[in-house]
Design an enzyme around this catalytic site. Structure first.
Site, short mmCIF file in Angstrom:
data_model
loop_
_atom_site.label_atom_id
_atom_site.label_comp_id
_atom_site.label_asym_id
_atom_site.label_seq_id
_atom_site.Cartn_x
_atom_site.Cartn_y
_atom_site.Cartn_z
N TRP A 116 18.62 -9.63 -4.54
CA TRP A 116 17.45 -8.81 -4.86
C TRP A 116 17.77 -7.88 -6.03
O TRP A 116 17.04 -7.80 -7.00
CB TRP A 116 17.04 -8.01 -3.61
CG TRP A 116 15.99 -6.97 -3.84
CD1 TRP A 116 16.20 -5.63 -3.93
CD2 TRP A 116 14.59 -7.17 -4.01
NE1 TRP A 116 15.00 -4.98 -4.13
CE2 TRP A 116 13.99 -5.90 -4.19
CE3 TRP A 116 13.77 -8.31 -4.01
CZ2 TRP A 116 12.63 -5.72 -4.38
CZ3 TRP A 116 12.40 -8.13 -4.19
CH2 TRP A 116 11.84 -6.85 -4.37
N HIS B 54 -12.99 -3.23 -9.80
CA HIS B 54 -12.16 -4.35 -9.35
C HIS B 54 -12.77 -5.00 -8.11
O HIS B 54 -12.96 -6.22 -8.05
CB HIS B 54 -10.74 -3.85 -9.07
CG HIS B 54 -9.85 -4.89 -8.46
ND1 HIS B 54 -8.99 -5.66 -9.20
CD2 HIS B 54 -9.72 -5.32 -7.18
CE1 HIS B 54 -8.36 -6.50 -8.41
NE2 HIS B 54 -8.78 -6.32 -7.17
N GLU B 55 -13.10 -4.18 -7.12
CA GLU B 55 -13.64 -4.72 -5.87
C GLU B 55 -15.00 -5.36 -6.08
O GLU B 55 -15.32 -6.40 -5.49
CB GLU B 55 -13.73 -3.63 -4.80
CG GLU B 55 -12.41 -2.92 -4.47
CD GLU B 55 -11.30 -3.86 -4.05
OE1 GLU B 55 -11.58 -5.03 -3.73
OE2 GLU B 55 -10.12 -3.44 -4.05
N ARG C 8 13.80 3.45 2.38
CA ARG C 8 14.49 2.17 2.56
C ARG C 8 15.29 2.13 3.86
O ARG C 8 15.40 1.08 4.49
CB ARG C 8 15.37 1.89 1.33
CG ARG C 8 14.52 1.34 0.20
CD ARG C 8 15.06 1.52 -1.20
NE ARG C 8 14.13 0.95 -2.17
CZ ARG C 8 13.01 1.55 -2.58
NH1 ARG C 8 12.68 2.74 -2.11
NH2 ARG C 8 12.20 0.97 -3.43
N GLU D 10 -8.25 -12.22 -8.26
CA GLU D 10 -7.78 -10.86 -8.55
C GLU D 10 -8.11 -10.47 -9.98
O GLU D 10 -8.42 -9.31 -10.27
CB GLU D 10 -6.26 -10.77 -8.34
CG GLU D 10 -5.82 -10.85 -6.89
CD GLU D 10 -6.55 -9.86 -5.99
OE1 GLU D 10 -6.84 -8.74 -6.46
OE2 GLU D 10 -6.87 -10.21 -4.84
N HIS E 61 4.50 -6.21 1.06
CA HIS E 61 4.23 -7.65 1.03
C HIS E 61 5.36 -8.50 1.60
O HIS E 61 5.16 -9.67 1.90
CB HIS E 61 3.93 -8.10 -0.41
CG HIS E 61 2.66 -7.49 -0.94
ND1 HIS E 61 2.56 -6.15 -1.25
CD2 HIS E 61 1.45 -8.03 -1.18
CE1 HIS E 61 1.34 -5.89 -1.67
NE2 HIS E 61 0.64 -7.01 -1.64
N HIS F 27 -14.71 -8.83 -7.17
CA HIS F 27 -14.56 -9.77 -6.04
C HIS F 27 -15.93 -10.10 -5.47
O HIS F 27 -16.26 -11.26 -5.22
CB HIS F 27 -13.73 -9.14 -4.92
CG HIS F 27 -12.25 -9.14 -5.18
ND1 HIS F 27 -11.53 -10.27 -5.43
CD2 HIS F 27 -11.34 -8.12 -5.18
CE1 HIS F 27 -10.25 -9.96 -5.60
NE2 HIS F 27 -10.11 -8.66 -5.46
N ARG G 124 16.36 -7.44 -9.79
CA ARG G 124 15.82 -6.15 -10.25
C ARG G 124 16.48 -5.73 -11.56
O ARG G 124 15.84 -5.18 -12.46
CB ARG G 124 16.08 -5.06 -9.20
CG ARG G 124 15.30 -5.24 -7.91
CD ARG G 124 13.94 -4.59 -8.01
NE ARG G 124 13.93 -3.23 -7.50
CZ ARG G 124 12.88 -2.42 -7.60
NH1 ARG G 124 11.77 -2.83 -8.19
NH2 ARG G 124 12.93 -1.20 -7.11
ZN LIG Z 1 -8.40 -7.46 -5.51
#
Ligand SMILES: [Zn+2]
Length: 836
Positions: A697, A590-591, A397, A618, A725, A594, A701
């Site tokens: 934040w 998962h992929e 952090r 997703e 992100h 897609h 949390r």
């Molecule tokens: Zn994905």
């Protein structure tokens, strides 16, 4: 606002229904002209029935049309309605009935007592009426004295506003409540009469349809026909124009997409100055073209006569649908005034500085360098010493978030500038609209979903807290575990405590139950990456969708897998670093989920080649993974041995262990998946000022996750920035939605496959029923609003938490029992953030 208004109210272009109505009117009226004095009774009834249908439809249309009374179309429809009403209600038998019976009788003939809406209609009625006794018409003030309406009073449209009373009428003599024509010395006037009075003559004519009237109607109909031709022409002109434009730009977008994807692929698989330059240039070129297209789409939205689908497609095109689908914000700003070119440059600079801080973040200790991948990830997962974990947690952090705070505030300001110039209230607003098209209620929806699943999370939290506390008091007795009900954020096996599978060994319900190590099993059976992809392909592409394309997987290199036929429309690739283990086994599915989605909507226009919304894209892969991860599936593919001992108790324990592992991922993630954007949306809309970034934040949390920071935090820190992100400004709430909806999808596919028994034991491997169902959903892409697409797969238009609750119910029951036995309090009420 303009746009939103249209979303809600536009619906079918009113013109569509107008044309339809006009056509019906024409058809009906022209049929009426074949009814003459020689017509049989059946024919007349038939005619009246048709006329009634038309009348009903027309009077409904008048509600819509009132908004545009000057419109020529409306005039014509009004005319048609009058014509028809006249056609239908002014023909009467002479017969003796009470007002009510007369009304019933007329209805049985498909009509009703006559109504009067203009002086000329009144004249026409008086001409028809040749009796000396009163003749009923449809008005009454039976509901409220003096409040005259046609037929029934419940419809405000039936209020009578123009009256043709004569002499002392209405006088309400002995409670007279019904309307009739009353003979005067010359002509007739309106009078009120007692509807209980019997034996009053009513003129009803069926077989004396006035020839003059028919001729008049026909003359009017010719005008109507001409108007219709004009209207259809106008309608088709707009619609055809836009459709032609769609085909031309679709071709262009297809080409751009392909060129862009190729440039991106070249860059990602072979990073050099040359490929980077080409990638950047291609990106600029694509953005520019998309900007032009979006501008044109905005212009075309102003056309009047467009179908609903056409309008939606224009709206999507006008919303900065960048082919790269990532740079919404750059496009936002490119729309702005040229003077804002500085803003765009400033934003690009700020963003890359932020991303760079994150990318170069490293820690060092005893001469060893720790990057996030793989060193820190591994350390957080495997290390248990709280001091070492604290070093990594705090260090990361300091090296990332803390250096970003003012840059982040700067980015927020710039993004909001762009959003406001494009008529969004702030950047969060723009974001919500682009990710969840047609969902103004997104935030309320998420809050409700969270409330419904938070009990699952809190139980998991309480159990994990209890086990960790025991573990630390035993192995690190000097460590002080918090007593306020929270769990320290650095002890959960993950840098952000977003998923807790790292502590599975500590919290697994039945440590003594033997479990097959799937990864070890894979290496024992000589699995390679190609094999893993082939297995995923077999589930989706071959067994479900019946493809005979055996050569789908073309090459797997040491670094990346690719699937690369020649056609522009049939070129799908994955680049991922993969090793043979159980986690990647899941990721590959998962992929490939897609990829299968891409394949299924590839024949849609480019603008619809996308998931119904981001969360669904997703969720598809994860929906497949849920099945793949079931013990049943692992047995079916030979990765865990068949249990021949038939030891049911062992089986139940193994399932509970499996569910715990899933919960540490899928349930633990939920509050985190939700709160990132909750915080961010509040930052964008100004609810959280810069000075409170970190404090707010931590409040979230604590409130949602029940976590505490291992060391005191201050406003100087910027802990959100320690998550990828945030500096990269990538959306997040879609993951929260995905983690809930994937269970709903899973449940639907289980049903379609005929599964019975507990939900978590379902594997729809090779089920054609499940495959067909999924396919019909995937093929829609983004061509329909997501709720409609969702209905195809789940039968409902709402995201619900029933399936996730059901899936985990054996675990929740077990947790309830455990927590009660060990007298554990669920929750962290009264806890405070560790903040100065
Ligand atoms: Zn994905």
């Amino acid at each position: 606002m303009q746009q939103q208004h249209q979303d809600i109210f536009d619906i079918e272009s009113p013109l569509n229904s107008k044309i339809l109505l006009t056509r019906t009117v024409l058809r009906t009226c022209s049929r009426s002209s074949v009814v003459d004095e020689n017509s049989s009774k059946d024919r007349v009834v038939d005619h009246l029935w048709l006329a009634r249908t038309v009348l009903r439809t027309c009077s409904r249309s008048s509600v819509v049309d009132e908004n545009s009374s000057k419109d020529r179309v409306v005039d014509h429809l009004w005319l048609a309605r009058t014509v028809l009403r006249t056609c239908m209600t002014k023909q009467y038998f002479a017969i003796r009935k009470t007002w009510i019976d007369a009304q019933d009788y007329c209805e049985s003939w498909g009509g009703g007592l006559a109504t009067v809406s203009s002086p000329s209609e009144n004249e026409y009625m008086m001409d028809l009426t040749d009796r000396t006794q009163p003749v009923w018409i449809g008005g009454t003030d039976g509901s409220i004295e003096g409040h005259w309406t046609w037929y029934n009073a419940t419809n405000p449209e039936n209020m009578i506003t123009k009256f043709y009373w004569g002499g002392v009428q209405p006088n309400d003599y002995n409670n007279q409540d019904c309307l009739a024509y009353y003979k005067l010395s010359v002509g007739y006037s309106w009078a009120d009469e007692d509807y209980k009075t019997v034996d009053i003559n009513i003129k009803i004519v069926t077989d004396e349809i006035s020839r003059v009237f028919i001729m008049e109607s026909e003359a009017k109909l010719i005008g109507l026909k001409n108007a219709l031709i004009e209207l259809e022409y106008e309608f088709q002109r707009d619609e055809n124009h836009v459709q032609r434009w769609f085909s031309s730009i679709d071709e262009e977008m297809r080409r751009l997409n392909n060129e862009y994807a190729n440039a991106e692929w070249d860059f990602e698989t072979n990073m050099s100055n040359k490929t980077e330059t080409e990638h950047v240039q291609m990106s600029i070129k694509a953005s520019r073209s998309m900007k032009e297209i979006a501008f044109k789409a905005r212009e075309k939205q102003k056309l009047h006569y467009l179908r609903k689908d056409t309008r939606r497609r224009l709206r999507l095109l006008s919303q900065f649908s960048d082919p790269t689908d990532k740079n919404v914000l750059e496009l936002l700003l490119q729309f702005s005034d040229p003077t804002d070119k500085n803003v765009l440059e400033q934003l690009t600079r700020t963003r890359s500085e932020l991303e760079n801080i994150y990318a170069v973040g490293t820690l060092q200790k005893d001469g060893k360098v720790y990057n996030m991948e793989p060193e820190l990830t591994k350390l957080m997962q495997e290390e248990r010493d709280p001091d070492v974990l604290n070093w990594a947690w705090k260090g990361w952090r300091n090296e990332t978030g803390k250096k970003m705070k003012s840059l982040y505030a700067e980015m927020v300001k710039l993004l909001n500038l762009g959003a406001e110039e494009n008529e969004y209230s702030d950047f969060g607003d723009a974001w919500r609209k682009s990710q969840f098209d047609d969902t103004p209620e997104l935030l309320q929806m998420c809050e409700t979903l969270w409330k419904e699943v938070s009990h699952l999370y809190k139980k998991l939290h309480a159990f994990v807290r209890m086990r960790l506390k025991d573990y630390y008091s035993k192995h690190f007795p000097s460590y002080k575990f918090p007593t306020d009900g929270t769990i320290p954020a650095h002890l959960l096996g993950n840098m952000w405590a977003q998923e807790w599978q790292g502590v599975y060994e500590i919290v697994k319900p039945f440590p003594d139950v033997s479990e097959t190590d799937v990864t070890k099993e894979m290496s024992k059976q000589n699995y390679d990456v190609h094999k893993l992809f082939t297995m995923a392909e077999e589930i989706l592409h071959v067994s479900w969708f019946g493809s005979n394309d055996k050569n789908l997987l073309e090459k797997v290199t040491t670094d990346f897998f690719t699937d690369e036929p020649d056609e522009q429309n049939d070129d799908f690739r994955i680049k991922m670093c993969t090793v043979v283990d159980s986690t990647y086994f899941e990721t590959i599915h998962h992929e490939m989920g897609h990829i299968q989605y891409f394949m299924e909507y590839r024949n849609q226009p480019v603008v619809f080649r996308d998931g119904a919304n981001q969360a669904f894209h997703e969720a598809i892969g994860d929906t497949i993974s849920l099945s793949v991860n079931s013990n049943k599936h692992l047995k079916a593919v030979g990765l865990i041995p068949e249990d021949h001992t038939n030891n049911l108790e062992e089986e139940i324990k193994r399932d509970l262990n499996m569910l715990m592992k899933q919960a540490l991922f899928k349930i633990a993630f939920l509050p985190y998946g939700y709160l990132i954007d909750l915080w961010r949306f509040r930052v964008f809309d100004g609810t959280i000022p810069e000075g409170d970034y970190n404090k707010e934040w931590w409040k979230l949390r604590l409130e949602y996750q029940g976590l505490s920071s291992p060391v005191v935090r201050t406003s100087e820190d910027f802990d959100p920035g320690a998550k990828f992100h945030i500096p990269s400004n990538s959306p997040y709430i879609c993951y929260f939605v995905s983690f809930i909806v994937q269970f709903q999808f899973y449940e639907s596919l289980c049903k379609a496959s005929g599964h019975t028994g507990p939900l978590h034991t379902c594997d729809y491997y090779r089920s054609k029923g499940a495959g067909d169902k999924l396919r019909s959903f995937l093929q829609l892409g983004h061509s329909k609003p997501w709720r409609e697409a969702m209905k195809v797969l789940t039968g409902t238009m709402d995201i619900k938490t029933d399936a996730i609750t059901e899936y985990f119910s054996p675990l929740t029951e077990w947790l309830d029992k455990e927590l009660q036995e060990k007298s554990q309090t669920v929750g962290w009420e009264g806890a405070k953030i560790n903040f100065e």
